[in-house]
Design an enzyme around this catalytic site. Structure first.
Site, PDB file in Angstrom:
ATOM      1  CB  CYS A   8      52.073  34.571  32.354  1.00 34.55           C
ATOM      2  SG  CYS A   8      51.700  35.676  30.978  1.00 34.55           S
ATOM      3  N   GLY A  10      47.739  35.495  30.403  1.00 34.86           N
ATOM      4  CA  GLY A  10      47.261  36.119  29.175  1.00 34.86           C
ATOM      5  C   GLY A  10      48.304  36.394  28.116  1.00 34.86           C
ATOM      6  CB  THR A  12      49.172  40.894  27.436  1.00 32.25           C
ATOM      7  OG1 THR A  12      48.504  40.806  28.697  1.00 32.25           O
ATOM      8  CG2 THR A  12      48.310  40.289  26.329  1.00 32.25           C
ATOM      9  CB  CYS A  13      51.716  41.253  31.934  1.00 29.19           C
ATOM     10  SG  CYS A  13      50.232  42.235  31.663  1.00 29.19           S
ATOM     11  NE  ARG A  14      51.869  37.160  35.434  1.00 31.78           N
ATOM     12  CZ  ARG A  14      51.054  36.350  36.095  1.00 31.78           C
ATOM     13  NH1 ARG A  14      51.386  35.910  37.292  1.00 31.78           N
ATOM     14  NH2 ARG A  14      49.908  35.967  35.567  1.00 31.78           N
ATOM     15  CG  ASP A 114      48.370  39.045  35.920  1.00 30.23           C
ATOM     16  OD1 ASP A 114      49.016  39.893  35.264  1.00 30.23           O
ATOM     17  OD2 ASP A 114      47.407  38.410  35.447  1.00 30.23           O
TER      18      ASP A 114
END
Length: 143
Positions: A8, A10, A12-14, A114
């Site tokens: 993804c 960054g 940090t999420c997905r 996102d």
């Protein structure tokens, strides 16, 4: 063991949610692929967002120890599959690493938005889409 790297922006999420859900659903055992994740525009060492940790945990994945990392040419070259969250990620990966284009694909036919900076419900929606895609991959690649 070959790697499947979820990509993804960054990391940090997905993509950490995808990596965690792949593991939580037995993807490594069923496919023989070690799960990892990386970002296209990030810095190394950032934790997963709190809402990503919560949303993933609700679906059975613990990503609390995750730390972000930037996708490197070596990682891309050595991966068996590079799985993107959006068509834009797909295009960027193929541009950056044209020799890897045959192993790049998107998690779902539609983009996974996102959730960065969103509320927990936004993260839950993203996590549910990611979970669907991860289960599909495991089903297709599983022994």
């Amino acid at each position: 063991m070959d790697n499947i790297i979820f990509i993804c922006t960054g990391n940090t999420c997905r993509s950490p949610m995808a990596e965690g859900l792949f593991r939580a659903h037995g993807g490594e055992e069923q496919t023989g692929l070690a799960a990892a994740s990386a970002g296209l525009f990030t810095q190394d060492g950032m934790p997963a967002s709190e809402n990503a940790i919560t949303a993933a945990k609700e679906l059975g994945a613990d990503i609390s120890a995750h730390r972000s990392r930037m996708l490197t040419p070596e990682m891309a070259k050595n991966a068996r599959y590079l799985v993107c969250m959006t068509g834009a990620h797909y295009d960027r990966l193929c541009e950056l690493f044209p020799d890897c284009a045959d192993k790049v694909f998107t998690l779902l036919p539609t983009d996974i938005s996102d959730p960065f900076g969103g509320d927990l419900e936004t993260y839950r929606r993203a996590a549910a889409q990611i979970d669907e895609g991860v289960r599909s991959i495991i089903g297709r690649l599983g022994a």
